[in-house]
Design a protein around this motif. Structure first.
Motif, mmCIF file in Angstrom:
data_model
loop_
_atom_site.group_PDB
_atom_site.id
_atom_site.type_symbol
_atom_site.label_atom_id
_atom_site.label_comp_id
_atom_site.label_asym_id
_atom_site.label_seq_id
_atom_site.Cartn_x
_atom_site.Cartn_y
_atom_site.Cartn_z
ATOM 1 N N UNK A 1 32.962 46.741 42.077
ATOM 2 C CA UNK A 1 32.991 47.223 43.460
ATOM 3 C C UNK A 1 34.343 47.841 43.823
ATOM 4 N N UNK A 2 35.408 47.227 43.382
ATOM 5 C CA UNK A 2 36.758 47.682 43.721
ATOM 6 C C UNK A 2 37.450 48.394 42.564
ATOM 7 N N UNK A 3 36.810 48.447 41.400
ATOM 8 C CA UNK A 3 37.386 49.146 40.264
ATOM 9 C C UNK A 3 38.614 48.474 39.682
ATOM 10 N N UNK A 4 38.637 47.141 39.687
ATOM 11 C CA UNK A 4 39.805 46.399 39.199
ATOM 12 C C UNK A 4 39.604 46.031 37.737
ATOM 13 N N UNK A 5 40.589 46.413 36.928
ATOM 14 C CA UNK A 5 40.515 46.176 35.497
ATOM 15 C C UNK A 5 41.071 44.810 35.110
ATOM 16 N N UNK A 6 40.667 44.357 33.938
ATOM 17 C CA UNK A 6 41.092 43.060 33.401
ATOM 18 C C UNK A 6 42.613 42.934 33.375
ATOM 19 N N UNK A 7 43.308 43.971 32.906
ATOM 20 C CA UNK A 7 44.765 43.909 32.790
ATOM 21 C C UNK A 7 45.442 43.641 34.130
ATOM 22 N N UNK A 8 44.902 44.203 35.187
ATOM 23 C CA UNK A 8 45.466 44.012 36.527
ATOM 24 C C UNK A 8 45.313 42.551 36.950
ATOM 25 N N UNK B 1 47.609 36.962 37.550
ATOM 26 C CA UNK B 1 47.584 35.538 37.197
ATOM 27 C C UNK B 1 48.927 35.122 36.614
ATOM 28 N N UNK B 2 49.459 35.923 35.718
ATOM 29 C CA UNK B 2 50.747 35.601 35.089
ATOM 30 C C UNK B 2 51.882 35.622 36.096
ATOM 31 N N UNK B 3 51.688 36.333 37.205
ATOM 32 C CA UNK B 3 52.702 36.393 38.259
ATOM 33 C C UNK B 3 52.472 35.342 39.340
ATOM 34 N N UNK B 4 51.511 34.430 39.119
ATOM 35 C CA UNK B 4 51.347 33.309 40.034
ATOM 36 C C UNK B 4 50.035 33.211 40.778
ATOM 37 N N UNK B 5 49.148 34.172 40.647
ATOM 38 C CA UNK B 5 47.853 34.107 41.326
ATOM 39 C C UNK B 5 46.949 33.166 40.532
ATOM 40 N N UNK B 6 47.044 31.879 40.828
ATOM 41 C CA UNK B 6 46.374 30.863 40.018
ATOM 42 C C UNK B 6 45.068 30.339 40.618
ATOM 43 N N UNK C 1 39.308 34.299 33.565
ATOM 44 C CA UNK C 1 40.604 34.913 33.260
ATOM 45 C C UNK C 1 41.758 34.072 33.798
ATOM 46 N N UNK C 2 41.562 33.442 34.940
ATOM 47 C CA UNK C 2 42.601 32.555 35.480
ATOM 48 C C UNK C 2 42.831 31.400 34.512
ATOM 49 N N UNK C 3 41.770 30.762 34.074
ATOM 50 C CA UNK C 3 41.891 29.639 33.142
ATOM 51 C C UNK C 3 42.541 30.046 31.820
ATOM 52 N N UNK C 4 42.180 31.205 31.317
ATOM 53 C CA UNK C 4 42.707 31.680 30.023
ATOM 54 C C UNK C 4 44.162 32.088 30.092
ATOM 55 N N UNK C 5 44.648 32.453 31.270
ATOM 56 C CA UNK C 5 45.983 33.057 31.370
ATOM 57 C C UNK C 5 46.977 32.304 32.243
ATOM 58 N N UNK C 6 46.667 31.078 32.618
ATOM 59 C CA UNK C 6 47.601 30.271 33.410
ATOM 60 C C UNK C 6 48.870 30.027 32.625
#
Length: 57
Positions: free
Chosen positions: A7-14, A19-24, A52-57
């Protein structure tokens, strides 16, 4: 290109970067990226984002 939120065109990398910057949490990823805020109201991407949150915390 690996779109997670169609819907918003957000890619996995974004999302991974957020997540790595704190969006947990899903809500923090929504705020940081806009993912999960589209017309489907996260119906299609929430599980992918939470994984993705779980994989990249």
């Amino acid at each position: 290109m690996d779109l997670i939120c169609l819907c918003k065109g957000v890619e996995k990398d974004v999302i991974v970067k957020a997540v790595k910057e704190g969006a947990d949490t899903f809500e923090k990823v929504q705020e940081a990226t806009g993912a999960g805020t589209g017309f489907c109201n996260a119906g299609r991407c929430r599980k992918k984002i939470e994984a993705l949150i779980e994989e990249n915390k």
